[in-house]
Design a protein around this motif. Sequence first.
Motif, PDB file in Angstrom:
ATOM      1  N   ASP A 116      -2.439  -0.513  -0.369  1.00 25.67           N
ATOM      2  CA  ASP A 116      -1.301  -1.420  -0.220  1.00 25.67           C
ATOM      3  C   ASP A 116      -0.332  -1.323  -1.393  1.00 25.67           C
ATOM      4  N   THR A 117      -0.879  -1.209  -2.598  1.00 22.28           N
ATOM      5  CA  THR A 117      -0.005  -1.140  -3.767  1.00 22.28           C
ATOM      6  C   THR A 117       0.839   0.127  -3.747  1.00 22.28           C
ATOM      7  N   VAL A 177       3.745  -0.483  -1.364  1.00 21.50           N
ATOM      8  CA  VAL A 177       4.796  -1.346  -1.905  1.00 21.50           C
ATOM      9  C   VAL A 177       5.645  -0.594  -2.919  1.00 21.50           C
ATOM     10  N   ASP A 226       9.812   1.244  -2.244  1.00 24.63           N
ATOM     11  CA  ASP A 226      10.901   0.647  -3.011  1.00 24.63           C
ATOM     12  C   ASP A 226      11.889   1.743  -3.404  1.00 24.63           C
ATOM     13  N   LEU A 236       2.870  -8.609  -1.508  1.00 24.89           N
ATOM     14  CA  LEU A 236       1.807  -7.995  -0.714  1.00 24.89           C
ATOM     15  C   LEU A 236       1.181  -8.980   0.247  1.00 24.89           C
TER      16      LEU A 236
END
Length: 309
Positions: free
Chosen positions: A79-80, A83, A87, A264
């Motif tokens: 997930d990180t 993200v 961006d 998140l």
Amino acid sequence: MVTEALPPKPDAARVRRETGVIRESPGYRAFRVVNAVALVLVCVVTLYPFINLVAKAFSSEGYIAAGEVNLIPRGFNIDTFRVVMNDGTFWTNYGNTFLYTIVGTIIAMAITTTYAYALSKPYLKGRTFFVGIAVFTMFFGGGLIPNYILIANYLGWRNSIWAVVVPGALSVFNLLVMKSFFENFPEELEEAAAIDGLTTYGIFFRVVLPLSKAVLATMTLFYAVSIWNSWFNAFLFLDDKSLFPVTVYLRNLIAAATGVQEALGGESAQVASNIQAVTMLLTVLPIICLYPFIQRYFVSGVMLGSVKG
């Protein structure tokens, strides 16, 4: 009865010299074993933090907080990564880092090679003075506030690429290593080139530099890694987020871990340790990919420039 005399027993040392076979003594064999074990331990100690970093980057925060992540990811989660990599600012800052690294390395290598080549000539007038100026900066600096005033006010480089790439353009350590290398460069080659009609610049660019690939590759690696990892000058002199290098972006991302957690969403958010691991991995990855291509020049370049014959 006549007894046939036996031939004399050959001397062991003489046989080894003649055959070229050298038997290892027990002490030398023991040294090799100890040396191999020591090198393996050094490799393990060196690689463990990086492998642990990769494992944490792909693990969930719960397992990281519980101290259950060592060499294998637990609770696989990206997930990180999603993200960060979704961006647009991240990719803009990544491009800035490539730009700063390329421009900064070119400037640094141009200054270092020309300065070192000039200092390597014993007939240079004021040679001791110029060497002294360079060495002086290794021990004394103007300080943070004078540097800030100089760069931001007098030079007007605030929110400019030059504030990032110029202040660290000359490493005195790299300068002295390259100076020593040029001092060992065969004078006969330069004299032959001069007889053929080459000027000083022609000798430097067409003879000296092409035969200095090892030390040039090593110094390029040193400067590129230094500029790629630097963040303080950008943090100090850049206000526009679109000009940030990726190191400043990732530094701000770590500092804003709470905000990333909210983005998140809920308890499944990857925070703190996971964000640190992801950001450090993304930062170091390009340098790791670059290193194998110039690694073969690394040892020879440093040794050629660090030993005065």
